[in-house]
Structure formats: structure tokens, C-alpha cells
Design an enzyme around this catalytic site. Structure first.
Site, PDB file in Angstrom:
ATOM      1  N   ASN A  57      57.468 -33.688  96.826  1.00  0.00           N
ATOM      2  CA  ASN A  57      56.131 -34.167  97.188  1.00  0.00           C
ATOM      3  C   ASN A  57      55.183 -32.982  97.021  1.00  0.00           C
ATOM      4  O   ASN A  57      55.178 -32.065  97.837  1.00  0.00           O
ATOM      5  CB  ASN A  57      56.151 -34.659  98.647  1.00  0.00           C
ATOM      6  CG  ASN A  57      54.751 -35.003  99.146  1.00  0.00           C
ATOM      7  OD1 ASN A  57      53.808 -35.111  98.359  1.00  0.00           O
ATOM      8  ND2 ASN A  57      54.618 -35.187 100.449  1.00  0.00           N
ATOM      9  N   TRP A  58      54.405 -33.033  95.936  1.00  0.00           N
ATOM     10  CA  TRP A  58      53.543 -31.887  95.628  1.00  0.00           C
ATOM     11  C   TRP A  58      52.246 -31.888  96.450  1.00  0.00           C
ATOM     12  O   TRP A  58      51.458 -30.958  96.345  1.00  0.00           O
ATOM     13  CB  TRP A  58      53.211 -31.864  94.128  1.00  0.00           C
ATOM     14  CG  TRP A  58      54.308 -31.305  93.289  1.00  0.00           C
ATOM     15  CD1 TRP A  58      55.483 -30.754  93.714  1.00  0.00           C
ATOM     16  CD2 TRP A  58      54.326 -31.219  91.854  1.00  0.00           C
ATOM     17  NE1 TRP A  58      56.237 -30.342  92.634  1.00  0.00           N
ATOM     18  CE2 TRP A  58      55.551 -30.622  91.492  1.00  0.00           C
ATOM     19  CE3 TRP A  58      53.439 -31.611  90.851  1.00  0.00           C
ATOM     20  CZ2 TRP A  58      55.891 -30.381  90.162  1.00  0.00           C
ATOM     21  CZ3 TRP A  58      53.776 -31.378  89.519  1.00  0.00           C
ATOM     22  CH2 TRP A  58      54.993 -30.776  89.176  1.00  0.00           C
ATOM     23  N   LYS A  59      52.011 -32.954  97.192  1.00  0.00           N
ATOM     24  CA  LYS A  59      50.792 -33.051  98.012  1.00  0.00           C
ATOM     25  C   LYS A  59      49.569 -32.764  97.129  1.00  0.00           C
ATOM     26  O   LYS A  59      49.541 -33.181  95.985  1.00  0.00           O
ATOM     27  CB  LYS A  59      50.917 -32.117  99.216  1.00  0.00           C
ATOM     28  CG  LYS A  59      52.249 -32.344  99.953  1.00  0.00           C
ATOM     29  CD  LYS A  59      52.345 -31.697 101.278  1.00  0.00           C
ATOM     30  CE  LYS A  59      53.689 -32.064 101.903  1.00  0.00           C
ATOM     31  NZ  LYS A  59      53.867 -31.577 103.247  1.00  0.00           N
ATOM     32  N   HIS A 143      53.583 -41.474 104.636  1.00  0.00           N
ATOM     33  CA  HIS A 143      53.820 -40.048 104.888  1.00  0.00           C
ATOM     34  C   HIS A 143      53.047 -39.622 106.138  1.00  0.00           C
ATOM     35  O   HIS A 143      51.950 -40.117 106.392  1.00  0.00           O
ATOM     36  CB  HIS A 143      53.385 -39.216 103.682  1.00  0.00           C
ATOM     37  CG  HIS A 143      53.804 -37.783 103.814  1.00  0.00           C
ATOM     38  ND1 HIS A 143      53.060 -36.861 104.511  1.00  0.00           N
ATOM     39  CD2 HIS A 143      54.915 -37.130 103.384  1.00  0.00           C
ATOM     40  CE1 HIS A 143      53.695 -35.696 104.484  1.00  0.00           C
ATOM     41  NE2 HIS A 143      54.820 -35.838 103.816  1.00  0.00           N
ATOM     42  N   GLU A 145      51.290 -37.155 106.828  1.00  0.00           N
ATOM     43  CA  GLU A 145      49.924 -36.646 106.620  1.00  0.00           C
ATOM     44  C   GLU A 145      48.939 -37.792 106.398  1.00  0.00           C
ATOM     45  O   GLU A 145      47.756 -37.675 106.705  1.00  0.00           O
ATOM     46  CB  GLU A 145      49.921 -35.629 105.458  1.00  0.00           C
ATOM     47  CG  GLU A 145      50.524 -34.305 105.920  1.00  0.00           C
ATOM     48  CD  GLU A 145      51.196 -33.484 104.833  1.00  0.00           C
ATOM     49  OE1 GLU A 145      50.961 -33.750 103.635  1.00  0.00           O
ATOM     50  OE2 GLU A 145      51.977 -32.575 105.191  1.00  0.00           O
ATOM     51  N   GLU A 214      61.471 -38.042 108.409  1.00  0.00           N
ATOM     52  CA  GLU A 214      60.781 -36.754 108.423  1.00  0.00           C
ATOM     53  C   GLU A 214      60.177 -36.510 109.808  1.00  0.00           C
ATOM     54  O   GLU A 214      59.091 -37.026 110.113  1.00  0.00           O
ATOM     55  CB  GLU A 214      59.642 -36.749 107.405  1.00  0.00           C
ATOM     56  CG  GLU A 214      60.082 -36.878 105.973  1.00  0.00           C
ATOM     57  CD  GLU A 214      59.055 -36.278 105.024  1.00  0.00           C
ATOM     58  OE1 GLU A 214      59.438 -35.383 104.259  1.00  0.00           O
ATOM     59  OE2 GLU A 214      57.886 -36.679 105.060  1.00  0.00           O
ATOM     60  N   GLY A 220      56.304 -28.717 106.889  1.00  0.00           N
ATOM     61  CA  GLY A 220      55.468 -27.563 106.575  1.00  0.00           C
ATOM     62  C   GLY A 220      55.490 -26.475 107.639  1.00  0.00           C
ATOM     63  O   GLY A 220      54.672 -25.563 107.616  1.00  0.00           O
ATOM     64  N   SER A 260      60.794 -29.187 105.871  1.00  0.00           N
ATOM     65  CA  SER A 260      61.223 -27.787 105.710  1.00  0.00           C
ATOM     66  C   SER A 260      62.591 -27.641 105.040  1.00  0.00           C
ATOM     67  O   SER A 260      63.373 -26.753 105.391  1.00  0.00           O
ATOM     68  CB  SER A 260      61.197 -27.055 107.055  1.00  0.00           C
ATOM     69  OG  SER A 260      59.862 -27.009 107.552  1.00  0.00           O
ATOM     70  N   GLY A 281      58.625 -30.740 100.313  1.00  0.00           N
ATOM     71  CA  GLY A 281      57.248 -30.345 100.031  1.00  0.00           C
ATOM     72  C   GLY A 281      57.200 -28.964  99.419  1.00  0.00           C
ATOM     73  O   GLY A 281      57.488 -28.765  98.233  1.00  0.00           O
ATOM     74  N   GLY A 282      56.864 -27.970 100.247  1.00  0.00           N
ATOM     75  CA  GLY A 282      56.612 -26.606  99.784  1.00  0.00           C
ATOM     76  C   GLY A 282      57.659 -26.025  98.841  1.00  0.00           C
ATOM     77  O   GLY A 282      57.309 -25.410  97.829  1.00  0.00           O
TER      78      GLY A 282
END
Ligand code: PGA
Length: 297
Positions: A57-59, A143, A145, A214, A220, A260, A281-282
Site C-alpha cells: 500500500n503505497w498510500k 483502510h 486512514e 490491521e 506506521g 509495521s 505500507g512503509g
């Protein structure tokens, strides 16, 4: 589960190649198609569903150019061998088509969100049919966010149905906040989020669904739940799915963990009982990180 492998021999005479869901193209087959300018079209066909997924997930990261550079280096690094899990990358809307072209079947593409409408006068909304045309096969729904930005269960339910109707595979995210866990409500929150969306879905739709657990406090933050906490929640997700949907279809829904995940902790998390992969993600912003996690799947 054995994933179908498409070799250079298979593609030698093809002008338009349709890749069954979860199939793998050998590097030689990919190069051959690229040289001839043939773009493989991933479809959610009757092929076997992959047993494991690693979803990036590149956001709100990466331009079209950056996505293309990622794809080139991902393909180069992936030459060392076939992947153990299905790789899916969810870039910003603008990069979906370019990434899908540039990956050349080495990974599948998804979106991070979609409109709750099929089409119409909805300024700024991107509909399922736009995503499919651009090359997406998956879409993340619910998600944390987006929930934080105001999405409720009713909207996530609508988006899931629109995605299914439009031919996309929804990746439904569920998870509790830190307060909800600390006050002992984590299981109830996850149960309610799942129920709100899955209840009433026909078995065929359930078969196209993926769920990602999640915990919101792990996204994150570098924090992860203990292995026991993850395994317990994955079992809980399965139990809820089986209780609200047709049992056989619900027992086959891939349930991923997200929050994470990094190459360092991937082996432990991805091989917990009931875990069918990861939403990342990151750590998936660099090809080495994404491939490092895929290598542990
Ligand atoms: P993270 O994000 O891996 O950076 O924690 C996961 C997600 O938001 O899906």
C-alpha cells in the site's frame, strides 16, 4: 498451492495474453512479450487462488515516474526466481495504468480506494470501471486512514459491493484502536466491522474477498502486536467470517496481517497459523523491502 507458470514457449505465438489469477510469468516470457509490445492482462479467471499474498500500500507516495522506476528495478531483482506469494501493489490512482504496464505481469496492481457509485455525477470519485480499465485487479476498502477521515461501516459496505460488481477483488481492512484494545473491546470491534460488510454477501462474492487485520495502533508506528495476539485475532476473523457467510466460501477467504510489517519480522508474522500474507505500507516503498517480505512469505 501450485501457481500456474507461463513460460517463453507458452507466449511464443500469443498476441494477447490473459494471465490466470495468481499465475507467474518467467522472466524470459516477460521479456519476450515486452519486446513484442504485448501487454499481459491479468484476469480473475477460474484459475486457482494463490495461497499467499503480499500487498503493498503505497498510500500518497510515488509519481508515475517513480512507480515506473520501482517496476523496472522490481523486475530486475525478481529475476533471481519465482515468488512464493502473489505480489500486489496499490499505488496512487494516477500511477495505476503506468505501473500495470511497467510491471509486465511480475506483480498485480490494486487501488487504495474507490467510489461508492458505479458512475455518474460524482466529482472527484474514481469508479470501479475506471480502475479495472487502468489495470487494477484489487482494491483496498476500509483502510484505517480512510476510516479516520470519516468513512463508516455503511460506506465500506457500499464500496465493497461496488468493487465486487465492478470485477475487483476487495481487500477489506479491519482493526481496533489502541484504546479499544486496552479496554478489551478489540474482538468486538473487529467482529462488528466484518459483520457490517460481509453479512448478506453471496458465496461467489465471498470467494473474491480478502481481509486484512490491521490493528490501527500498529500502522506506521513500528509497533506490532505479539504473535499470540495476531494469531488470536486471525482465528477470530475466520470464526466471524464463517458465522456470517456461507461456511465453505468463508473458510477460503485469505486473511492477511498488516501493521509495521518489515523484512525483519515478516517470517514470524506471515507464518502464524491462519495468516495468508501481509498488507505492507512503509517497508514496501522500496523494491528491496517489498521483495524482502515476499521472500519470507
Ligand atoms: P505500515 O502500513 O506497514 O507502514 O505500518 C500498513 C498499512 O497502512 O496498510
Amino acid at each position: 498451492m501450485q501457481r500456474p507458470l507461463i513460460t517463453a514457449k507458452d507466449v511464443a505465438e500469443q498476441r494477447d495474453l490473459v494471465i490466470p489469477q495468481g499465475a507467474l510469468l518467467t522472466p524470459l516470457a516477460r521479456d519476450l512479450l515486452r519486446k513484442r509490445g504485448v501487454r499481459p492482462r491479468p484476469v480473475d479467471g477460474p484459475g486457482p487462488r494463490p495461497a499467499r499474498y503480499v500487498v503493498a500500500n503505497w498510500k500518497s507516495h510515488k509519481t508515475i515516474g517513480e512507480a515506473r522506476r520501482f517496476a523496472a528495478s522490481f523486475r530486475e531483482l525478481q529475476r533471481t526466481g519465482p515468488l512464493a506469494a502473489a505480489a500486489v501493489i496499490c499505488p496512487p490512482f494516477t500511477a495505476i495504468a503506468a505501473l500495470s504496464d511497467a510491471l509486465f505481469g511480475s506483480a498485480q496492481v490494486g487501488a487504495q480506494d474507490l467510489s461508492p457509485h458505479d458512475e455518474g455525477a460524482h466529482t472527484g470519485e474514481v469508479a470501479a470501471r475506471h480502475l479495472v480499465e487502468a489495470g487494477a485487479a484489487f482494491v483496498i476498502v476500509g483502510h484505517s486512514e480512510r476510516r479516520h477521515a470519516g468513512e463508516d461501516d455503511a460506506l465500506v459496505r457500499r464500496k465493497t459491493r461496488v468493487a465486487l460488481r465492478g470485477g475487483l477483488q476487495p481487500i477489506l481492512c479491519v482493526g481496533e484502536t489502541r484504546d479499544e484494545r486496552q479496554s478489551g473491546r478489540a474482538e468486538a470491534v473487529v467482529r462488528d466491522q466484518l459483520r457490517a460488510v460481509v453479512e448478506g454477501l453471496d458465496p461467489e462474492s465471498v470467494r473474491r474477498l480478502l481481509v486484512a487485520y490491521e490493528p490501527r495502533w500498529a500502522i506506521g508506528t513500528g509497533l506490532t502486536p505479539t504473535s499470540d495476539q495476531v494469531a488470536e485475532m486471525l482465528a477470530h476473523v475466520r470464526a466471524v467470517l464463517v458465522s456470517v457467510a456461507e461456511e465453505r466460501a468463508a473458510s477460503l477467504v485469505p486473511v492477511l496481517y498488516g501493521g509495521s510489517v518489515k523484512p525483519k519480522n515478516a517470517a514470524e508474522l506471515l507464518h502464524l497459523p491462519g495468516c495468508a500474507g501481509a498488507l505492507v505500507g512503509g517497508a514496501a516503498l522500496k523494491p528491496e523491502g517489498f521483495l524482502g517480505i515476499l521472500a519470507e512469505a
